[in-house]
Design a protein around this motif. Sequence first.
Motif, short mmCIF file in Angstrom:
data_model
loop_
_atom_site.label_atom_id
_atom_site.label_comp_id
_atom_site.label_asym_id
_atom_site.label_seq_id
_atom_site.Cartn_x
_atom_site.Cartn_y
_atom_site.Cartn_z
N PRO A 439 0.81 -1.23 0.00
CA PRO A 439 0.00 0.00 0.00
C PRO A 439 0.84 1.27 0.00
N SER A 440 2.05 1.20 0.51
CA SER A 440 2.92 2.39 0.53
C SER A 440 3.38 2.77 -0.88
N PHE A 441 3.34 1.85 -1.82
CA PHE A 441 3.77 2.09 -3.20
C PHE A 441 2.61 2.78 -3.92
N LEU A 442 2.63 4.13 -3.89
CA LEU A 442 1.55 4.91 -4.49
C LEU A 442 1.88 5.41 -5.89
N PHE A 443 3.18 5.71 -6.14
CA PHE A 443 3.54 6.44 -7.36
C PHE A 443 4.70 5.73 -8.07
N PHE A 444 4.64 5.80 -9.41
CA PHE A 444 5.66 5.14 -10.23
C PHE A 444 5.98 6.07 -11.40
N SER A 445 7.24 6.52 -11.45
CA SER A 445 7.72 7.37 -12.54
C SER A 445 8.74 6.60 -13.36
N MET A 446 8.80 6.90 -14.65
CA MET A 446 9.71 6.18 -15.54
C MET A 446 11.15 6.65 -15.43
N GLY A 447 11.43 7.67 -14.62
CA GLY A 447 12.81 8.10 -14.41
C GLY A 447 12.89 9.57 -14.08
N ASN A 448 14.09 10.08 -14.00
CA ASN A 448 14.33 11.47 -13.61
C ASN A 448 14.78 12.32 -14.79
N THR A 469 -3.54 -1.28 -11.42
CA THR A 469 -4.26 -0.02 -11.22
C THR A 469 -4.09 0.54 -9.82
N ARG A 470 -3.23 -0.05 -9.01
CA ARG A 470 -3.12 0.37 -7.61
C ARG A 470 -2.19 1.55 -7.42
N HIS A 471 -1.60 2.06 -8.50
CA HIS A 471 -0.63 3.15 -8.41
C HIS A 471 -1.00 4.23 -9.42
N LEU A 472 -0.40 5.41 -9.23
CA LEU A 472 -0.47 6.45 -10.24
C LEU A 472 0.87 6.52 -10.95
N TYR A 473 0.85 6.86 -12.25
CA TYR A 473 2.04 6.75 -13.09
C TYR A 473 2.36 8.09 -13.74
N ALA A 474 3.67 8.30 -13.97
CA ALA A 474 4.14 9.49 -14.69
C ALA A 474 5.25 9.11 -15.64
N THR A 475 5.33 9.81 -16.77
CA THR A 475 6.35 9.51 -17.77
C THR A 475 7.75 9.89 -17.28
N THR A 476 7.85 10.95 -16.49
CA THR A 476 9.15 11.38 -15.98
C THR A 476 8.94 12.26 -14.77
N SER A 477 9.94 12.29 -13.91
CA SER A 477 9.95 13.26 -12.81
C SER A 477 10.67 14.50 -13.31
N PHE A 478 9.89 15.39 -13.92
CA PHE A 478 10.35 16.63 -14.55
C PHE A 478 11.16 16.31 -15.81
N SER A 479 11.24 17.32 -16.69
CA SER A 479 12.08 17.25 -17.88
C SER A 479 12.46 18.66 -18.29
N PHE A 480 13.71 18.85 -18.68
CA PHE A 480 14.14 20.13 -19.22
C PHE A 480 13.72 20.29 -20.69
N GLN A 481 13.27 19.20 -21.28
CA GLN A 481 12.83 19.25 -22.67
C GLN A 481 11.48 19.94 -22.76
N LYS A 482 11.36 20.87 -23.67
CA LYS A 482 10.09 21.58 -23.86
C LYS A 482 9.44 21.14 -25.17
N PRO A 483 8.12 21.02 -25.19
CA PRO A 483 7.19 21.42 -24.13
C PRO A 483 6.95 20.38 -23.06
#
Length: 932
Positions: A439-448, A469-483
């Motif tokens: 349950p502590s595993f809430l978030f999963f990002s593909m990298g920094n 479906t037990r987690h929320l996902y993100a493609t990256t933890s921030f990116s300097f690439q725009k947009p």
Amino acid sequence: MSLLKKILKNYWVFCILLIANSCKHQAETINATDENSLTQNRIDLSGTWQVKLDSLNTGEQQQWFSNSLEGQDIQLPGTLDDASIGTADTLTPALNNYVLSSLARKHQYIGKAWYQREINIPKNWDGKEIELTLERVLWQSTVFIDDKKVESRQSLIGSHDYDLTSYLTPGSHTLTVIIDNSDFYPKINVTGDRYPIEVNQEMAHAYTNHTQIKWNGILGDISLTASDKATIANLQVYSDTKNEMLDFDFETTQNNLLNLSLEILKADGSVLFSQEISDSKRNGNLVNITIKKPETLEHWDEFNPVMYKAVLKTEKEQITQDFGYRTVAIEDAQLQLNDHRIFLRGNLECVIFPLTGYPPMQVEEWATLFEQAKNYGLNHIRFHSWCPPEAAFIAGDKAGMYLQVELPHWSLKVGEDAATTAFLEQEAAKIIKDYGHHPSFLFFSMGNELEGDFSVLNKMVNDLKQIDTRHLYATTSFSFQKPAGTRPEPEDEFFIAQWTDKGWIRGQGVFNDIAPNFNKDFTANSAHIEVPLVAHEIGQYSVYPDLSEIEKYTGVLAPLNFIAVKNDLEQKGLIDLASDFTQASGKLAAMLYKEEIERALKTPSFDGFQLLQLQDFPGQGTALVGLLNAFWESKGIITGEEFKRFNSELVPLVRFEKAIYENGESFEAQLEVANFYKELKNQKLQATLKDSKGKVVAEKSIENLNLSIGNNVNLGVLETKVKVNKADVWTLELSLEGTQFVNSWSVWVYPTQYAEVSKNINTTQSFDEAIKLLNAGKTVFFNPDVADLEGVKGRFVPVFWSPVHFPNQPGTMGLLVDADSEALSDFPTARHTQWQWWDLCINSKSVVLDDLNVKPIVRVIDNFVSNRDLGNLFEAQVGAGKLMFSSIDLSSDLKNRPAARQLRSSLLNYMASDNFKPQNKLTTQDLNRFKK
């Protein structure tokens, strides 16, 4: 939603996970009639092994697997570094990029190492399935049984598991494990203009020497497990808190399951729920059971981290799974847990364990770390470009800590190499398989800070959503690439950013350029973001090295960087100031953290922040950005109780216009509360403004206050007219009566009448005139034009991150003030930089006092690479004259600069008194050193 309910739609994705799961979960299946079978069917392989290094990669050709290695003894779990095996370090302490890049490994080895021991398989294992577990390896392992090669595994984030059923028979065997920690395919790299010095290419924290080390060994569980062929496996629990339902998914090879039952046990082992199962859904080998939530089943969260165990039984077998009843979701672009809004008060963990160079594998050690994090009000840990071991998740479950894990990925070339992408997809599936139930595993990002082909990242996230479906996902933890870095990607379920397309959402881009203003938040740049928004790596305010730490480094890493700084200070005669430098720079950092955290809490469209960080980061140029040291121990800068005043589940907040008010002005503070605790009824909010002697200047009480979850704004206004004839510092305190929730702020108040220049004091901005007057025995207030001074440009905020990693920046770390000096008797100040110094720091230069016989009243702390003796304000005897020297502009635009007027007035009053008797002597030649 349970996995089976999505299976028809996403069957091909699930098959990948199903294959990966099958071997792992056999060990979780036991014979229901034999309570001791788990103990009897496991052989612990920890202890003494033989190890032999193979840097030339000739071991297989020489068939080391079939002969005695004739190597060295080594204790496993452990590493070559632990055993002092490898090339001994020859670096000596010096202020150069090599020494200051990170802590130094006392011994280092990169390449293959062969580990071997004898094992004895008992007779009652005949016919059973046998699995070898190597819990954590960096990062390739190859296994031999006797003279037979089994296969290899590659993973940086989880156990290397081997099915040895066909290789092991009862009796004695030789087990050989080759561990290769080389930088082999796939290469994880980062390059680019943002990294101006030569840095290690493998900057993902899963494989680096900057924080953890590139160790060679085996950590955690090393064991053989025997089991009968399982007919049920891989029990997974899915919570639906909105509809109060529970789903239980499992796999089976049986067409008919006899006497199927389900139990839910409390942490103490007592039965909460028990039921015979007659109604289930099936799709091939996958079975789903759905039940109504038992009435007494409690939600899991940071305030109530209650755990349960699900037990599924058939007539002959049972499988178990620990779980917490919780659902993480998004509602109206806000982060919700169990259908209530939450706010992440986060911190990074970058594999910083300076005694071992690798993460702990024991639950107790992670529990201690999380306890300290909670002591400082944190509820969230982000694992930057790595995934921790099982022990961290178990400790997180028990502590109610919200964890974000990441792939071992920090690349600017995402998608360019197909093999790398395939490896990362494999690692992602393994993270879900091994740790997804926690349950502590809430978030999963593909990298920094990823850059490259975001279609690859979006696809990875989409695939993972189908798997679990037990987690929320993100493609990256921030990116300097725009947009990409300015708005969420299509598949992002949360967005971690430093800025949006409308501007900064963290203080680093603000505090040095804009005068102190406590009305601000980040709403203007964040309100339009349509997923939960988390501020990326806030802080990074460098603190001067705490040299008392040196003796703590008793493990595999040597603090040559700290020793180099210590040696330099000793040579320059500044060593006695080292602890003062640490404290003063640390107090400044803590003050900046406070304002940054409060701005985040005042922003309704924010869902959290992630500090970089509460503890020191010893790599990437010795980035000592922590208020705690690398051991998570206090530096004496700020206590947990003090930090929690502005960083906790409920924080009283105020908004007011500026740091300095003058006599006759109106002071107004708007009162609010950020409440991410629980709904509170009939509360009393008490605001009190006191002078430095404790006298109440103004107060405001708000009673019968109902506080909802979220931002409670416009609760009231505390206001008063400033009436002072002497400079003072007032304290505004806001508290929720009867609770521990209290917060406070300083407000500087100055009179409008300032000291006139005494006829005995000569003021000048000219070097020539100052020297002429001093030679004539005059008393001189010398305040050169900043443009005419040779020195270091003034700056309010300290060094960003590290003066080594980012050398092209103003390199000072705040002020060290002689607050007891009579020269400052009319300018209230602490020993460290506070908000009233902002204008003074910005409009200054720091002059170099090396080898001069002066003791600054206001000293500027240099960065630890240069360690110059810097100052802004000092007094001295020059010839027959008396000098007060200020490299802070105290002469121009005084009408609009109250701090400059007040400091100038304090200095002139002191100079006009009989106590102005400088003791240290300078020559006019010394003075001319400051001239540009």
